[in-house]
Design a protein around this motif. Sequence first.
Motif, PDB file in Angstrom:
ATOM      1  N   TYR A 154       2.518 -24.821  -0.741  1.00 12.09           N
ATOM      2  CA  TYR A 154       1.702 -24.900  -1.951  1.00 12.09           C
ATOM      3  C   TYR A 154       2.465 -24.359  -3.158  1.00 12.09           C
ATOM      4  O   TYR A 154       2.361 -24.904  -4.266  1.00 12.09           O
ATOM      5  N   TRP A 155       3.248 -23.299  -2.974  1.00 12.27           N
ATOM      6  CA  TRP A 155       4.071 -22.788  -4.075  1.00 12.27           C
ATOM      7  C   TRP A 155       5.117 -23.818  -4.496  1.00 12.27           C
ATOM      8  O   TRP A 155       5.391 -23.979  -5.697  1.00 12.27           O
ATOM      9  N   PHE A 156       5.696 -24.502  -3.529  1.00 13.31           N
ATOM     10  CA  PHE A 156       6.684 -25.535  -3.857  1.00 13.31           C
ATOM     11  C   PHE A 156       6.038 -26.668  -4.649  1.00 13.31           C
ATOM     12  O   PHE A 156       6.608 -27.150  -5.647  1.00 13.31           O
ATOM     13  N   GLU A 157       4.842 -27.094  -4.216  1.00 15.49           N
ATOM     14  CA  GLU A 157       4.153 -28.164  -4.949  1.00 15.49           C
ATOM     15  C   GLU A 157       3.786 -27.713  -6.355  1.00 15.49           C
ATOM     16  O   GLU A 157       3.850 -28.499  -7.312  1.00 15.49           O
ATOM     17  N   LEU A 158       3.406 -26.432  -6.500  1.00 18.04           N
ATOM     18  CA  LEU A 158       3.119 -25.914  -7.833  1.00 18.04           C
ATOM     19  C   LEU A 158       4.372 -25.955  -8.704  1.00 18.04           C
ATOM     20  O   LEU A 158       4.314 -26.326  -9.888  1.00 18.04           O
ATOM     21  N   GLY A 159       5.527 -25.609  -8.110  1.00 14.53           N
ATOM     22  CA  GLY A 159       6.765 -25.673  -8.860  1.00 14.53           C
ATOM     23  C   GLY A 159       7.097 -27.089  -9.311  1.00 14.53           C
ATOM     24  O   GLY A 159       7.506 -27.317 -10.462  1.00 14.53           O
ATOM     25  N   LEU A 160       6.927 -28.065  -8.410  1.00 15.21           N
ATOM     26  CA  LEU A 160       7.192 -29.458  -8.770  1.00 15.21           C
ATOM     27  C   LEU A 160       6.278 -29.917  -9.899  1.00 15.21           C
ATOM     28  O   LEU A 160       6.711 -30.633 -10.825  1.00 15.21           O
ATOM     29  N   HIS A 161       5.003 -29.511  -9.817  1.00 10.29           N
ATOM     30  CA  HIS A 161       4.065 -29.953 -10.833  1.00 10.29           C
ATOM     31  C   HIS A 161       4.393 -29.318 -12.193  1.00 10.29           C
ATOM     32  O   HIS A 161       4.354 -30.016 -13.230  1.00 10.29           O
ATOM     33  N   LEU A 162       4.717 -28.044 -12.209  1.00 12.19           N
ATOM     34  CA  LEU A 162       5.085 -27.391 -13.465  1.00 12.19           C
ATOM     35  C   LEU A 162       6.366 -27.979 -14.023  1.00 12.19           C
ATOM     36  O   LEU A 162       6.528 -28.107 -15.245  1.00 12.19           O
ATOM     37  N   ARG A 163       7.280 -28.343 -13.143  1.00 10.64           N
ATOM     38  CA  ARG A 163       8.525 -28.979 -13.610  1.00 10.64           C
ATOM     39  C   ARG A 163       8.217 -30.319 -14.271  1.00 10.64           C
ATOM     40  O   ARG A 163       8.807 -30.658 -15.312  1.00 10.64           O
ATOM     41  N   SER A 164       7.278 -31.092 -13.694  1.00  7.96           N
ATOM     42  CA  SER A 164       6.917 -32.383 -14.298  1.00  7.96           C
ATOM     43  C   SER A 164       6.228 -32.191 -15.638  1.00  7.96           C
ATOM     44  O   SER A 164       6.280 -33.068 -16.508  1.00  7.96           O
ATOM     45  N   MET A 165       5.590 -31.010 -15.844  1.00 10.43           N
ATOM     46  CA  MET A 165       4.933 -30.709 -17.107  1.00 10.43           C
ATOM     47  C   MET A 165       5.898 -30.022 -18.085  1.00 10.43           C
ATOM     48  O   MET A 165       5.483 -29.580 -19.149  1.00 10.43           O
ATOM     49  N   ARG A 166       7.182 -29.890 -17.681  1.00 15.64           N
ATOM     50  CA  ARG A 166       8.243 -29.281 -18.501  1.00 15.64           C
ATOM     51  C   ARG A 166       8.034 -27.782 -18.729  1.00 15.64           C
ATOM     52  O   ARG A 166       8.566 -27.216 -19.666  1.00 15.64           O
ATOM     53  N   ASP A 167       7.241 -27.169 -17.862  1.00 17.42           N
ATOM     54  CA  ASP A 167       7.100 -25.712 -17.895  1.00 17.42           C
ATOM     55  C   ASP A 167       8.138 -25.141 -16.930  1.00 17.42           C
ATOM     56  O   ASP A 167       7.835 -24.762 -15.796  1.00 17.42           O
ATOM     57  N   TYR A 168       9.399 -25.070 -17.381  1.00 20.25           N
ATOM     58  CA  TYR A 168      10.504 -24.733 -16.490  1.00 20.25           C
ATOM     59  C   TYR A 168      10.471 -23.261 -16.070  1.00 20.25           C
ATOM     60  O   TYR A 168      10.859 -22.930 -14.951  1.00 20.25           O
ATOM     61  N   ALA A 169      10.015 -22.408 -16.936  1.00 22.37           N
ATOM     62  CA  ALA A 169       9.933 -20.987 -16.566  1.00 22.37           C
ATOM     63  C   ALA A 169       8.909 -20.780 -15.453  1.00 22.37           C
ATOM     64  O   ALA A 169       9.154 -20.068 -14.470  1.00 22.37           O
ATOM     65  N   GLY A 170       7.753 -21.417 -15.601  1.00 21.95           N
ATOM     66  CA  GLY A 170       6.735 -21.319 -14.555  1.00 21.95           C
ATOM     67  C   GLY A 170       7.188 -21.968 -13.263  1.00 21.95           C
ATOM     68  O   GLY A 170       6.921 -21.458 -12.166  1.00 21.95           O
ATOM     69  N   ALA A 171       7.882 -23.116 -13.383  1.00 19.40           N
ATOM     70  CA  ALA A 171       8.383 -23.801 -12.193  1.00 19.40           C
ATOM     71  C   ALA A 171       9.394 -22.938 -11.451  1.00 19.40           C
ATOM     72  O   ALA A 171       9.379 -22.865 -10.217  1.00 19.40           O
TER      73      ALA A 171
END
Length: 639
Positions: free
Chosen positions: A588-605
């Motif tokens: 679930y953490w990995f999926e959250l990272g992928l989703h934040l990366r797609s939203m261009r929130d690189y720090a959160g990802a």
Amino acid sequence: MSSGYLAASSEPEAGPSPKRRRRSPLPRSRSIYEWAALALVGLCPIAGIWLYGAIPLWAYGPMMALAFVGCALYWARPLFFDRAEPAQCPPAFGGLALFLAYGALLILRSEARYEAFLEMLKLACHVFAFQFWFGLAREQGRWRILLALLLLSGTLMAWYAIVQHANGSRMVLLVERPAQYEMRASGAFICPNHFANFLAMLVPTSIALMTARGAGAALRILAVYSAVVLLPPIYLSASRSAWIGLGAGITVTLALLGLRKSRSRAIVLLLVTPLALAAVGVAVWAFSPLVQERVADALRGNVRLNLWRDTWTMIRDNPWFGWGPGQYRWIYPQYWHFLKMHIDPEHAHNDYLQLVAEFGAVGAVLLLSALAWALIRLVAVIQNSDSERGAALIAGFAGACAASAAHAMFDYNFHLFGNVQVLAALGGVTCATLVGGGHLRPRPCIGSGKISALAAAVVMLAFAVLSARASAAEIFTARGDRNRQKARFESAVAAYRAALRVEPRKGAAHRGIGLVRIAQARWNLDAESRTRQLDEAIERFERALKLNPRDLDAQFGLVRVAQMRERADEALARLRDLVRQAPYHSGYWFELGLHLRSMRDYAGALQAFETARSLEPSERIDLNIQAVRRRLAESQKSP
């Protein structure tokens, strides 16, 4: 605590020993009728244990249904035979029935009610199987045949495990044992620990039967043979909890056999036997790499300790009445803290902690006091009984209980349907022989009228129908899962719908249909049909969550639907809720990272990916971390 009592605890009878009952031979029709019932209830502990230990629901469900049918035949005997006595209550049956009633009430306050219902159905089957063996095992010397069949089944499986080990095969029937178990012997079980517990229950019985001259020469010879054959596969299982349980079982059995002679002998055996077994253990450890490795692994630490700490936190939040039967798996993610790795904690690996977590202190006291009362009263018979056979069977059964009780401190063997059915059979047969010897005076559980017998039989048949529905739904759902994994989507949906026709409360079938519709929509280029598929997926996931609000897989399915519909904010909110509910689920953490990366929130990802790596490192996580860091570096360079 019980509707029956031991003669040894009542007023003394005239003469030096209790009066033995003499029973005339049964009519052939009744004998056939009762043997048919015995075959139905005995299927699981004697033969069904070979079906992967009768542990999966699809394996034990049909046998549970047949066991209830056998119990119905037992309760219904007065309807067909004029001289048949009504169903009798074994020791502690009243206390066990009270615990079942308490557990049934807890279903109403459980979040996953269907899972709670299944757990209580299993427990009811154990209690009524115990009562069944108590009622029918004493006639015509049946107890000898039943014990012989149990020992034969165990010895055959022991040889099967030895042959597996000699051939270097990890195949268990038609399934390959997981690589994590290596070459640890497991017989017809998948897990070596569960297999070893099954054998460890039979060893004390075998030792006790050796001393019982009233058991007959054939059964005593089989007992000697069993005690010899069962020990090597227990060693080869490399199950530390089973080794501890075996030591406890042998100690209790020998001490109680000594109690037959005197209390001082019992105390000596209670002290000397563990020391002797410990000396044997040290000697084996000195020469056995297998034992050395298992001991070293235990000293390095074990996930169980952290699992228990989390479970204790769960208990503190609901100490008196617990979270409900069968709820541990669904509630645990909320308390996931000390366990620093991702596993699927279906059980606490300590049956006592899980008992309190699910049933609360009230339920634990009800169950444990009933069982302790029965064992204490049985042990009291040993000194007062003139029967070596009865004393030996009590010692063997108490040893089997001790082996399971010690094992259960590190595992969940009391949640294994087949193993508990074996223990219920041993207990019922033991108590039945005491009735035959005049040392136990049972009382009828219901009135002697045919209406009472009919009502009780109907209840048992209702339980049989519910068990059959549960097992059929599980089989259809498993078929749907296999077809879905092989991309046979329409066949999968047909199987899931068949499961829901049989059992509308099967939330896993709703979830399965939702997953199928997501898979179909992913490659569907037709906008209209794709929308319908996603709409149905949402409907199915919401139905699954209505049946079980703790179903994280259904919640993740809604995340996927939101992503496919490009509702980024909704998907993000659901993902954050998932990692809050399961903070140590690396996926679930990995999926959250992928989703934040797609939203261009690189720090959160980056933070999400690093959390995922800390829980379960992998190459794909490292690659994503590198990519996100490059993006962050580029963003810092740009004006």
